[in-house]
Design an enzyme around this catalytic site. Structure first.
Site, PDB file in Angstrom:
ATOM      1  CG  HIS A  67      -0.104  -0.345   2.414  1.00  0.00           C
ATOM      2  ND1 HIS A  67      -0.166  -1.647   2.934  1.00  0.00           N
ATOM      3  CD2 HIS A  67       0.327   0.514   3.325  1.00  0.00           C
ATOM      4  CE1 HIS A  67       0.322  -1.444   4.276  1.00  0.00           C
ATOM      5  NE2 HIS A  67       0.846  -0.346   4.431  1.00  0.00           N
ATOM      6  CB  CYS A 174       0.575  -1.186  11.311  1.00  0.00           C
ATOM      7  SG  CYS A 174      -0.589  -0.743  10.225  1.00  0.00           S
TER       8      CYS A 174
END
Length: 679
Positions: A67, A174
């Site tokens: 991503h 994260c």
């Protein structure tokens, strides 16, 4: 918004066959661009690769979710690829990846798509859902499978609904907060359900913290699991059993974490030694993030030595002042009575350990336990310098020859201070970690029968040897040469009667490296000027003679410059609290004491944690204080003691003004240029 609103059929390939990870990422970027949601393909590709360099997005179970959040993204989107034969993606479980979802997120504050992506991440933890996707016969069927599962699956908020009185708590986070955060939450929830225990999970993603743990939750919980690669507020867990680990472990080792929590074998968390979970996640993140984490490991372990030793030393000065030695103690001030000498001795030993501890725990953070001995050794060499034996054993090298003479002359050069201080300690710590990692890589090819002697013999012996040689023959001699040049320059300024410039430079030097070579050069020069003044007095001069006064002005500038950094930082902690972490703010009061006691080292933890912002502020403030002290013709006849020897200061009130103005300059500059800290 539904998941399929983000996933265009043009961006789905159910027959992918990439050669390797790089080919996989390139094909995924091409698929994403096919949907028309990318404004700049190459810029987006760079963003995807940059994220991959931080840590692999192959999270195990055959799944990869690369991503990027970028200005190159026009609209949020997804691309998907099924790789039936699998591809080596360097996944966390070292298994081939069969299913890849690429995420494109625009760099905007509009995060409506994040909940959708979070939900998909959680859905991918379902074995049946993944199997159905892998067996899809067409892109249309692939989308239908997702749409059906999306309809049947609860939202993230519903999935992680508030659970009262949960036995186990968890926090997942994260760096990007898009996928791994929620996959770890899903993994832990499934493992807890399987084990028959209740769990409440706080997720800290890009859209903010959700399902936040309350004081009541924390008070009643048996154990807390923090699976995070990003900052998590940890102070609230003080006194509770806490398991700290990487977010990937929440995905791949959820069962083990839950079993460990149920067994009650976790350590009790002691609040204040860590402000976040970065230490537990040291293997993840960007290079800059890793370096900062390693550095903070050393700083956090060094801090108690600085505070404890510094205040013990300050108490020694206070005792001597109360006993009437404030104006007459001279170089022995702080050791004039048995009890003050005891305090100063113990405090001095603790302060002497701060650089070795700093270096040792930086190395420990990089290379684990094998790095500790090598780092400690490098730190001791940095704080001791090379000249220890110069005037004891190798004063006369005439009888030596060849290599022996080279070692005696070079490694134990007696001229100039070779103490590199806390900056040298930082270098020593990173050097030690690198050396041990290199040794581990080299020794990985040795027979397994030698595994037992690697950490006990090879790593410490070879590591300490290499660390010592580099520090003694490279870093420390360069410091010695630097000190000689600095001393010569200061003497020339003094001889030319430019006391205002001398005060400015000496004050600033005291605040650059706080106990390092530049600080020590200034202090040695100041104490040397006191010796020079004593020589003038022996020749019949009076204390009013301009030459004698110049010596005392130099020492006054040195001490006031050294008193500024701790006080200036402490003031900034109170006036600009958002610029500092909780731990830093809690150390502010002790820094006031150390600043008043001329213990510049109190500023070291702050400077080590953020040198690019802190050191310029302390340097300017201390320089201003030294300049004002010299302009006000303040004098000092004692080599140490801070406020406890102000009885020996000429123009004491203006001296206090110099100190406070310099500290205020440091404080204001920190408030202006230091970035806010996340706690």
């Amino acid at each position: 918004m539904r998941i399929t609103d983000l996933l265009d059929i043009k961006s789905v390939n159910i027959n992918g066959n990439p050669k390797d990870k790089k080919d996989t990422l390139n094909q995924m970027v091409d698929l994403m661009c096919a949907s028309g949601k990318i404004a700049d393909k190459e810029a987006y590709r760079k963003g995807v690769y940059a994220r991959e360099e931080e840590s692999t997005t192959g999270i195990g179970e055959g799944i990869a979710i690369p991503h990027a959040k970028s200005d190159a993204v026009k609209k949020p989107g997804l691309a998907a690829m099924v790789i039936k034969n699998g591809v080596d993606y360097e996944a966390l479980d070292d298994q081939p990846v069969n299913l890849v979802f690429l995420i494109a997120a625009p760099n905007t504050e509009d995060n409506v798509h994040l909940d959708v992506l979070s939900k998909l991440s959680m859905m991918l933890m379902d074995d049946d859902f993944r199997a159905n996707l892998l067996n899809a016969k067409s892109a249309k069927e692939f989308l239908n499978i997702i749409d059906k599962a999306d309809e049947e699956t609860k939202s993230v908020d519903d999935k992680l609904d508030d659970v009262k009185g949960a036995e186990i708590l968890a926090v997942t986070s994260c760096p990007t907060g898009i996928a791994h955060t929620y996959m770890a939450a899903e993994g832990l929830e499934k493992a807890a359900t399987k084990a028959g225990v209740s769990i409440k999970i706080e997720t800290r993603g890009s859209s903010g913290a959700k399902n936040v743990l309350t004081k009541e939750d924390i008070a009643s919980a048996k154990c807390i699991i923090v699976a995070a690669d990003a900052k998590v507020p940890m102070e609230r867990f003080s006194g509770k059993k806490v398991i700290q680990t990487k977010v990937a472990d929440g995905i791949n080792k959820a069962d083990e974490l839950i079993d460990l929590a149920i067994a009650g074998k976790a350590e009790v968390y002691s609040g204040g030694d860590k402000s976040d979970s970065e230490d537990s996640a040291k293997d993840s993140g960007s290079v800059g993030h890793k370096v900062y984490t390693w550095l903070m490991s050393g700083v956090s372990h060094m801090l108690p030595f600085v505070i404890g030793g510094g205040i013990m030393t300050a108490l020694a000065f206070l005792i001597d002042t109360l006993m009437g030695y404030g104006a007459s103690g001279g170089g022995n001030f702080g050791s004039m009575t048995p009890i003050s000498a005891l305090f100063k001795y113990v405090g001095g030993l603790a302060m002497g350990l701060m650089v070795p501890v700093l270096a040792g725990y930086i190395a420990y953070a990089i290379a684990d336990r094998p790095g500790l001995a090598v780092g400690f050794t490098g730190g001791i060499i940095a704080s001791s310098g090379n000249a220890l034996l110069a005037n004891q054993v190798f004063a006369d090298t005439k009888g030596l020859g060849g290599f022996q003479k080279f070692i005696a002359n070079y490694a134990f050069a007696g001229e100039g201070s070779t103490v590199s201080g806390f900056l040298g300690g930082i270098v020593a710590g990173f050097l030690a970690g690198a050396i041990v990692l290199l040794l581990q890589k080299v020794c990985s090819h040795l027979p397994e029968v030698m595994d037992g002697i690697k950490p006990t013999l090879i790593y410490p012996l070879v590591g300490i040897f290499l660390e010592g040689m580099i520090m003694i023959f490279a870093l420390n001699p360069l410091i010695g040469l630097l000190n000689i040049k600095i001393g010569d320059a200061l003497t020339a300024i003094s001889d030319n009667g430019m006391l205002w410039l001398l005060g400015l430079i000496l004050g600033a030097m005291m605040a650059i490296d706080m106990g390092g070579p530049i600080n020590k050069a200034a202090y040695v020069f100041g104490t040397g000027m006191l010796t020079t003044a004593a020589g003038y007095l022996e020749k019949g001069m009076t204390t009013a003679d301009p030459k004698v006064q110049a010596c005392y002005v130099a020492m006054a500038a040195v001490m006031v410059g050294g008193m500024v950094p701790p006080l200036g930082i402490a003031l900034a902690c109170y006036i600009f609290p958002k610029k500092f972490t909780d731990t830093e703010r809690k150390s502010a009061f002790s820094n006031i004491i150390m600043g008043a006691s001329f213990i510049t080292e109190g500023a070291i933890p702050y400077a080590a944690a953020d040198p690019l912002h802190v050191i310029p502020c302390t340097l300017v403030g201390a320089g201003v204080a030294g300049l004002l002290s010299a302009l006000f013709e303040c004098t000092l006849m004692a080599p140490h003691g801070g406020v406890f020897v102000f009885a020996t200061v000429g123009n004491p009130w203006l001296y206090i003004v110099s100190w406070l103005v310099g500290s205020a300059v440091t404080c204001i500059m920190l408030g202006l240029i230091k970035p806010a800290q996340k706690n």
